[in-house]
Design an enzyme around this catalytic site. Structure first.
Site, PDB file in Angstrom:
ATOM      1  N   GLU A 105      45.072  42.974  38.681  1.00 18.62           N
ATOM      2  CA  GLU A 105      43.940  43.890  38.666  1.00 18.62           C
ATOM      3  C   GLU A 105      44.271  45.154  39.464  1.00 18.62           C
ATOM      4  O   GLU A 105      45.223  45.202  40.244  1.00 18.62           O
ATOM      5  CB  GLU A 105      42.702  43.184  39.239  1.00 18.62           C
ATOM      6  CG  GLU A 105      41.419  44.008  39.246  1.00 18.62           C
ATOM      7  CD  GLU A 105      41.000  44.517  37.875  1.00 18.62           C
ATOM      8  OE1 GLU A 105      41.690  45.436  37.361  1.00 18.62           O
ATOM      9  OE2 GLU A 105      39.977  44.035  37.344  1.00 18.62           O
ATOM     10  N   HIS A 129      39.754  36.014  33.541  1.00 17.44           N
ATOM     11  CA  HIS A 129      39.615  34.855  34.419  1.00 17.44           C
ATOM     12  C   HIS A 129      38.138  34.463  34.579  1.00 17.44           C
ATOM     13  O   HIS A 129      37.221  35.250  34.317  1.00 17.44           O
ATOM     14  CB  HIS A 129      40.215  35.151  35.792  1.00 17.44           C
ATOM     15  CG  HIS A 129      39.524  36.284  36.507  1.00 17.44           C
ATOM     16  ND1 HIS A 129      38.326  36.135  37.171  1.00 17.44           N
ATOM     17  CD2 HIS A 129      39.866  37.589  36.637  1.00 17.44           C
ATOM     18  CE1 HIS A 129      37.961  37.289  37.693  1.00 17.44           C
ATOM     19  NE2 HIS A 129      38.870  38.193  37.387  1.00 17.44           N
TER      20      HIS A 129
END
Length: 403
Positions: free
Chosen positions: A265, A183
């Site tokens: 994550e 990202h």
């Protein structure tokens, strides 16, 4: 229409009766992707009791996913299959309450049963044995430590090879390609602060303005990729920064974004929002253990590298099962992407600390049908040069450097 699941279940006893355990896996009936795994040691019991316990656990796992689903149960126990199908009487007093429990999980008519050979039930069998092994060592089976999915190579990378996998420069055909995109930047990225899943789910920063530009630059580069390098599907972590990055690409390519929870994550627990230096100052012993052991967790019960790698591998296998032979953009985070690269290379966990993964960087892995994986690109940031030069995505005529 209701969802359709396949439950594969097994149980075993080392002594019959003896130390026993069960394992079960729930798959999507259409794609074959693994949706849930469960295993447990049940103390001293017979093989048949363990098999019924595996059936019950598998049905409960399927029910938790969708109570309105229809289910095909596949087991290598002729006894359980025939009894639950109503063709054999249940004479043993230990079996009757177990069969009644299994029948009550789903409505009548929602579950049917099918026998399969033992060699095709390797996944559930291995889960059961892992649970028994853990009990013998005084441990409790943990899903993140399981290797049972390796017993089903056809789910992971396509058909099981009939010969030894090709190594090195041998010919490799077919396969599924992952284009791995980290990202773009958030407010925490440049400060190098731990930014994970968040132990409470509240820590979910959005892209910073620079991150938005990075996402647009990646999207433009992927849009301009020549035929043969085109993206067929977009799959992203559920966290906001990944969804925003993925949407930027999907909008340009005319695709939808599919969310995969296994790509999120790490949960850094009490380290969330802290810099590396702050963690070292506050939790020096925990940080040292975390950097030296794949099993160590961040302070406060966060996720170990083993746990993240396990769910990232499961997400990988589900995506390959769904998009076999396609090129898939995976928008995720540092630890899951590094984990996928490490696993593809067969590298030790320590390799995680030796990889630099920049915001909005591209990496590429192809998973071949013979069981091999090939890392074809790593941490490519060429598409960001124009964005860095003028502070916007700007014109960019290049394309990602894989072929």
């Amino acid at each position: 229409m209701s969802r359709r699941f396949v439950v594969e279940a097994d149980g075993g006893s080392r002594g019959n009766p003896g130390p026993a355990g069960y394992g079960a896996v729930v798959r999507d009936a259409a794609s074959g992707e693994v949706l849930a795994e469960t295993a447990e040691s049940i103390g001293k019991a017979t093989n048949n009791v363990a098999e019924y316990q595996g059936l019950i656990a598998g049905l409960r796992a399927a029910h938790a996913l969708d109570p309105d689903a229809t289910v095909l149960v596949r087991m290598d126990s002729k006894l359980v299959v025939e009894q639950m199908s109503g063709r054999w009487k249940i004479k043993h007093p230990d079996m009757r309450p177990l069969a009644m429990t299994a029948r009550d999980i789903f409505p009548a008519g929602a579950v049917r049963y099918e026998w399969m050979p033992r060699e095709r039930n390797k996944h559930a069998d291995r889960l059961a044995n892992e649970a028994m092994d853990a009990a013998a060592e005084g441990r409790t089976w943990q899903p993140e430590q399981s290797r049972a999915l390796d017993a089903e190579p056809s789910v992971r990378t396509g058909p099981e090879p009939t010969t030894a996998p090709v190594v090195g420069w041998g010919e490799q055909t077919g396969g599924t390609t992952f284009v791995l995109l980290r990202h773009g930047e958030t407010a925490l990225t440049r400060e190098k602060r731990f930014s994970g899943s968040g132990s409470t789910g509240d820590d979910d920063p959005e892209l910073a303005p620079a991150g938005v530009r990075q996402a647009e630059a990646a999207a433009l580069a992927l849009e301009k990729a020549p035929d043969g390098r085109r993206i067929d599907a977009v799959v992203a972590s559920p966290l906001r920064r990944c969804r925003q990055t993925a949407q930027a690409v999907a909008d340009r390519l005319g695709l939808d974004v599919r969310i995969e929870a296994g790509l999120r994550e790490t949960d850094f627990a009490q380290w969330e929002g802290l810099t590396f230096g702050e963690v070292r100052e506050r939790y020096p012993r925990d940080l040292t253990q975390w950097m030296s052991s794949a099993q160590a967790q961040p302070t406060g019960g966060g996720e170990s590298f083993t746990a993240v790698a396990r769910r990232a591998a499961l997400a990988r296998d589900k995506i390959i099962a769904r998009y076999a032979g396609k090129t898939v953009l995976i928008v995720s985070h540092v630890t899951p992407i590094k984990s996928l690269l490490r696993l593809a290379l067969g590298a030790p966990t320590e390799a995680m600390f030796r990889m630099e993964l920049s915001p909005a960087a591209l990496s590429v892995v192809t998973y071949y049908n013979d069981g091999n994986a090939s890392v074809r690109l790593f941490n490519d940031t060429g598409h960001l040069r124009a964005a860095a030069a003028d502070g916007a995505a700007g014109p960019y005529s290049g394309a990602p450097a894989w072929r």
